[in-house]
Write a protein that holds these residues in place. Structure first.
Motif, mmCIF file in Angstrom:
data_model
loop_
_atom_site.group_PDB
_atom_site.id
_atom_site.type_symbol
_atom_site.label_atom_id
_atom_site.label_comp_id
_atom_site.label_asym_id
_atom_site.label_seq_id
_atom_site.Cartn_x
_atom_site.Cartn_y
_atom_site.Cartn_z
ATOM 1 N N GLY A 135 -20.474 -43.947 22.723
ATOM 2 C CA GLY A 135 -20.084 -45.324 22.491
ATOM 3 C C GLY A 135 -18.919 -45.477 21.544
ATOM 4 N N VAL A 136 -18.310 -44.371 21.126
ATOM 5 C CA VAL A 136 -17.136 -44.425 20.262
ATOM 6 C C VAL A 136 -15.918 -44.844 21.083
ATOM 7 C CG1 VAL A 136 -15.618 -43.127 18.713
ATOM 8 C CG2 VAL A 136 -18.057 -42.603 18.787
ATOM 9 N N ALA A 137 -15.151 -45.781 20.575
ATOM 10 C CA ALA A 137 -13.921 -46.171 21.251
ATOM 11 C C ALA A 137 -12.963 -44.988 21.283
ATOM 12 C CB ALA A 137 -13.266 -47.349 20.535
ATOM 13 N N THR A 138 -12.220 -44.840 22.357
ATOM 14 C CA THR A 138 -11.315 -43.686 22.466
ATOM 15 C C THR A 138 -10.293 -43.649 21.332
ATOM 16 O OG1 THR A 138 -9.900 -44.939 23.983
ATOM 17 C CG2 THR A 138 -11.564 -43.502 24.971
ATOM 18 N N THR A 139 -9.928 -44.818 20.815
ATOM 19 C CA THR A 139 -8.970 -44.870 19.705
ATOM 20 C C THR A 139 -9.593 -44.415 18.392
ATOM 21 O OG1 THR A 139 -9.501 -47.216 19.465
ATOM 22 C CG2 THR A 139 -7.508 -46.660 20.696
ATOM 23 N N ASP A 140 -10.922 -44.309 18.362
ATOM 24 C CA ASP A 140 -11.620 -43.884 17.153
ATOM 25 C C ASP A 140 -12.052 -42.418 17.220
ATOM 26 O OD1 ASP A 140 -11.311 -46.413 16.206
ATOM 27 O OD2 ASP A 140 -13.374 -47.051 16.557
ATOM 28 N N ILE A 141 -11.471 -41.680 18.155
ATOM 29 C CA ILE A 141 -11.789 -40.255 18.307
ATOM 30 C C ILE A 141 -10.592 -39.426 17.865
ATOM 31 C CG2 ILE A 141 -12.412 -38.428 19.935
ATOM 32 C CD1 ILE A 141 -13.652 -40.659 21.697
ATOM 33 N N VAL A 142 -10.800 -38.605 16.849
ATOM 34 C CA VAL A 142 -9.743 -37.742 16.318
ATOM 35 C C VAL A 142 -9.983 -36.323 16.815
ATOM 36 C CG1 VAL A 142 -8.607 -36.899 14.228
ATOM 37 C CG2 VAL A 142 -9.605 -39.202 14.263
ATOM 38 N N VAL A 143 -8.963 -35.720 17.423
ATOM 39 C CA VAL A 143 -9.079 -34.371 17.974
ATOM 40 C C VAL A 143 -8.098 -33.449 17.262
ATOM 41 C CG1 VAL A 143 -8.908 -32.950 20.052
ATOM 42 C CG2 VAL A 143 -9.743 -35.302 20.224
ATOM 43 N N THR A 144 -8.581 -32.299 16.828
ATOM 44 C CA THR A 144 -7.725 -31.325 16.176
ATOM 45 C C THR A 144 -8.184 -29.911 16.524
ATOM 46 O OG1 THR A 144 -6.734 -30.659 14.048
ATOM 47 C CG2 THR A 144 -9.079 -31.235 14.033
ATOM 48 N N VAL A 145 -7.374 -28.927 16.159
ATOM 49 C CA VAL A 145 -7.688 -27.531 16.438
ATOM 50 C C VAL A 145 -7.605 -26.715 15.151
ATOM 51 C CG1 VAL A 145 -6.879 -27.632 18.824
ATOM 52 C CG2 VAL A 145 -5.267 -27.002 17.017
ATOM 53 N N THR A 146 -8.264 -25.557 15.156
ATOM 54 C CA THR A 146 -8.224 -24.685 13.974
ATOM 55 C C THR A 146 -6.957 -23.858 13.913
ATOM 56 O OG1 THR A 146 -9.356 -22.897 15.135
ATOM 57 C CG2 THR A 146 -10.735 -24.507 13.962
ATOM 58 N N HIS A 147 -6.227 -23.803 15.007
ATOM 59 C CA HIS A 147 -4.965 -23.072 15.122
ATOM 60 C C HIS A 147 -5.147 -21.557 15.059
ATOM 61 C CE1 HIS A 147 -0.774 -23.199 15.735
ATOM 62 N NE2 HIS A 147 -0.366 -22.940 14.502
ATOM 63 N N THR A 148 -6.192 -21.082 15.758
ATOM 64 C CA THR A 148 -6.322 -19.642 15.922
ATOM 65 C C THR A 148 -5.312 -19.185 16.971
ATOM 66 O OG1 THR A 148 -7.717 -17.853 16.731
ATOM 67 C CG2 THR A 148 -8.242 -20.051 17.532
ATOM 68 N N PHE A 149 -4.597 -18.137 16.667
ATOM 69 C CA PHE A 149 -3.574 -17.628 17.582
ATOM 70 C C PHE A 149 -4.152 -16.677 18.624
ATOM 71 C CE2 PHE A 149 -0.956 -19.347 14.315
ATOM 72 C CZ PHE A 149 0.266 -19.631 14.904
ATOM 73 N N SER A 150 -5.428 -16.391 18.523
ATOM 74 C CA SER A 150 -6.060 -15.467 19.474
ATOM 75 C C SER A 150 -6.929 -16.215 20.466
ATOM 76 C CB SER A 150 -6.871 -14.415 18.711
ATOM 77 O OG SER A 150 -6.004 -13.562 17.981
ATOM 78 N N ALA A 151 -6.400 -17.318 20.971
ATOM 79 C CA ALA A 151 -7.079 -18.113 21.995
ATOM 80 C C ALA A 151 -6.059 -18.489 23.058
ATOM 81 C CB ALA A 151 -7.683 -19.372 21.379
ATOM 82 N N PRO A 152 -6.472 -18.523 24.314
ATOM 83 C CA PRO A 152 -5.543 -18.898 25.382
ATOM 84 C C PRO A 152 -5.016 -20.317 25.191
ATOM 85 C CG PRO A 152 -7.538 -17.900 26.288
ATOM 86 C CD PRO A 152 -7.804 -18.155 24.845
ATOM 87 N N HIS A 153 -3.729 -20.506 25.465
ATOM 88 C CA HIS A 153 -3.173 -21.851 25.438
ATOM 89 C C HIS A 153 -3.797 -22.679 26.553
ATOM 90 C CE1 HIS A 153 -0.036 -19.836 23.024
ATOM 91 N NE2 HIS A 153 0.160 -21.050 22.510
ATOM 92 N N VAL A 154 -3.977 -23.961 26.280
ATOM 93 C CA VAL A 154 -4.551 -24.865 27.273
ATOM 94 C C VAL A 154 -3.409 -25.436 28.104
ATOM 95 C CG1 VAL A 154 -5.983 -26.889 27.664
ATOM 96 C CG2 VAL A 154 -6.447 -25.398 25.708
ATOM 97 N N GLN A 155 -3.295 -24.986 29.320
ATOM 98 C CA GLN A 155 -2.215 -25.404 30.214
ATOM 99 C C GLN A 155 -2.670 -26.568 31.091
ATOM 100 O OE1 GLN A 155 0.524 -23.906 29.615
ATOM 101 N NE2 GLN A 155 0.031 -21.895 28.802
ATOM 102 N N ALA A 156 -1.722 -27.157 31.809
ATOM 103 C CA ALA A 156 -2.026 -28.238 32.745
ATOM 104 C C ALA A 156 -2.954 -27.718 33.831
ATOM 105 C CB ALA A 156 -0.747 -28.775 33.360
ATOM 106 N N THR A 157 -3.899 -28.542 34.244
ATOM 107 C CA THR A 157 -4.866 -28.109 35.263
ATOM 108 C C THR A 157 -4.191 -27.829 36.597
ATOM 109 O OG1 THR A 157 -5.319 -30.438 35.762
ATOM 110 C CG2 THR A 157 -6.789 -29.335 34.206
ATOM 111 N N THR A 158 -3.005 -28.388 36.794
ATOM 112 C CA THR A 158 -2.281 -28.150 38.043
ATOM 113 C C THR A 158 -1.503 -26.838 38.045
ATOM 114 O OG1 THR A 158 -0.417 -29.442 37.161
ATOM 115 C CG2 THR A 158 -2.030 -30.604 38.536
ATOM 116 N N SER A 159 -1.447 -26.182 36.881
ATOM 117 C CA SER A 159 -0.626 -24.970 36.784
ATOM 118 C C SER A 159 -1.267 -23.761 37.455
ATOM 119 C CB SER A 159 -0.326 -24.647 35.314
ATOM 120 O OG SER A 159 -1.526 -24.374 34.602
ATOM 121 N N SER A 160 -2.599 -23.691 37.427
ATOM 122 C CA SER A 160 -3.292 -22.575 38.072
ATOM 123 C C SER A 160 -4.779 -22.884 38.168
ATOM 124 C CB SER A 160 -3.094 -21.273 37.288
ATOM 125 O OG SER A 160 -3.780 -21.319 36.051
#
Length: 476
Positions: A135-160
């Protein structure tokens, strides 16, 4: 642009005479009870006495209760999905962790992922999932990453096909994590503390060919460990948040003796896992990456070295690097737990402000470089402008300030110094990140951070000044 308060509960716990709701209620109840007694003894009518008794039974408005819930779920990366973005094996799981906050009728969610970055497409999918479940409004959702360099980059779903499956696995973990957070939502108290840990180092070093990457022992480095703890009303911790300035790059590009390039949550993951184990898995730990632009782990598996002639090279410890990761993760996690145990949470479930403020600041931009080595000349000419989003999450007497780019140490220290809040966490990499935003000295030196940026000189200082203004507006 005028600030936008998208989630405000500015209830203050003012203990002035008859000022707080609890005091007002005690006074009101006492007065009504006295009226009931007086009318009964003084021969008042039955109707008057009944009216007074009914007033005593009527509900009195209370301050909104601060509630929180936390959940986590591993991102399942099956062997059939590998290799993915060059990674060939999974050493330890990557997680989605979500903190759900509520104070009154509004909710805020903070989602932290063990990733290098994340695409706008995947963020939108996460927001939809979180909003539907909580029930959280989408504008009230904060998304961040830990910035680990040993994780695959998240590419566009259309890329593969593999990229599309990877995003689906992230969405699946998000659904599990938010479900746990919603289920565990309950009244909480909050507290803050600060410690010190020396597992980061400034990565700017002077070589014979100009400034490059390495271990800049004399450079600026913020060793402070900001810790936030949320307890239920029985005193049981449910979430511990760690704010520390370092890239999770201990195992970055380190190839094992057998040829594998492993996936790992790296330093952030090791530190959080240590915290969660110390609390027997009953606590969800969150790593909020700080001013990581110029901060590397003190010891890396694949590291830069500088010889006596200031020539640079790289050396890879390969499998031995896991010991470097374990020791540094344990050290940071141990300090976080030590600080957590000194915190005395407060609020009693009520009176703690939850506020999410968003705004933008316009800065100059330039052409982004792709540095592969040091240089003594570089063109930093501005070519345009861009609006940089700013997020400020206030939780009681603490604030979490976040931007997309990787800030440098001096910028974060300036923000903390001028903050009117006693507890200020500075965060990089919100909304998946947007490379570096270096401070003035980096442009003068022509560092990696200055070249690896789309922001012109002066941008960091402009953003820091804007954040200072916003923070003071919250205290007004």
């Amino acid at each position: 642009m005028a600030p936008k308060n998208v989630n405000v509960n500015a209830n203050r716990n003012e203990n002035t005479r008859l000022g707080s709701p609890l005091q007002r209620r005690s006074f009101l109840n006492g007065s009504i009870a006295a009226a009931v007694t007086a009318t009964a003894l003084g021969g008042a009518t039955a109707a008057q006495a009944a009216d007074a008794e009914q007033a005593l039974k009527e509900p009195v408005l209370k301050e909104p209760v601060l509630k929180a819930g936390a959940g986590r779920a591993a991102i399942d990366i099956p062997s059939a999905l590998l290799p993915l973005d060059g990674f060939t094996t999974v050493h330890d799981d990557l997680y989605v962790r979500i903190l759900l906050l509520e104070n009154g009728s509004r909710r805020v969610a903070l989602a932290v992922l063990d990733l290098t970055s994340i695409s706008a497409e995947a963020i939108a999918m996460m927001r939809t999932t979180i909003a539907k479940a909580s029930g959280v409004a989408t504008t009230d959702i904060v998304v961040t990453v830990t910035h680990t360099f040993s994780a695959p980059h998240v590419q566009a779903t259309t890329s593969s096909t593999g990229a599309a499956q990877y995003v689906r696995q992230i969405a699946k973990a998000t659904a599990t994590a938010i479900a746990a957070a919603v289920e565990g939502l309950r009244p909480v108290r909050v507290g803050f503390g600060t410690g010190t840990c020396d597992v980061n180092v400034n990565r700017d070093v002077l070589t014979a060919d100009g400034w490059w990457l390495g271990t800049g022992e004399r450079g600026s480095s913020d060793k402070s460990v900001g810790v936030t703890r949320l307890d239920d009303l029985d005193g049981n911790p449910i979430a511990v948040l760690i704010n520390y300035a370092v890239q999770s790059s201990v195992m970055m590009e380190s190839v094992m003796a057998g040829g594998d390039l492993p996936i790992t949550a790296d330093l952030a993951g090791a530190a959080v896992q240590h915290v969660e184990k110390q609390y027997d898995g009953e606590v969800v730990g969150f790593f909020l990456v700080g001013s990581c632009g110029d901060q590397a782990p003190a010891f890396r598996s694949k590291r830069y070295t500088i010889d006596k002639d200031k020539k640079w090279s790289q050396v890879d410890a390969q499998d031995a690097g896991w010991l470097l990761l374990a020791v540094q993760g344990e050290r940071l996690g141990t300090e976080a737990v030590r600080v957590s145990e000194t915190i005395r949470t407060s609020g009693g479930g009520s009176g703690s402000t939850v506020r999410l403020l968003t705004d933008t600041v316009t800065v100059d931009t330039m052409a982004m470089g792709h540095p592969t080595g040091p240089t003594k000349t570089y063109d930093f000419t501005p070519t345009g402008t861009a609006d940089v989003p700013v997020w400020i999450l206030q939780l009681g007497n603490g604030v979490f300030v976040g931007v997309e780019p990787e800030l440098s140490t001096d910028t974060a220290l300036a923000i903390k110094k001028h903050s009117p809040f006693p507890h200020t966490a500075v965060m990089s990499m919100l909304e998946g990140g947007s490379k570096n935003m270096a401070e003035a000295q980096s442009y003068a030196r022509i560092t990696y951070e200055a070249m690896d940026s789309a922001y012109a000189q002066g941008s960091a200082e402009t953003v820091a000044a804007k954040i200072g203004t916003l923070l003071h507006s919250l205290r007004a």
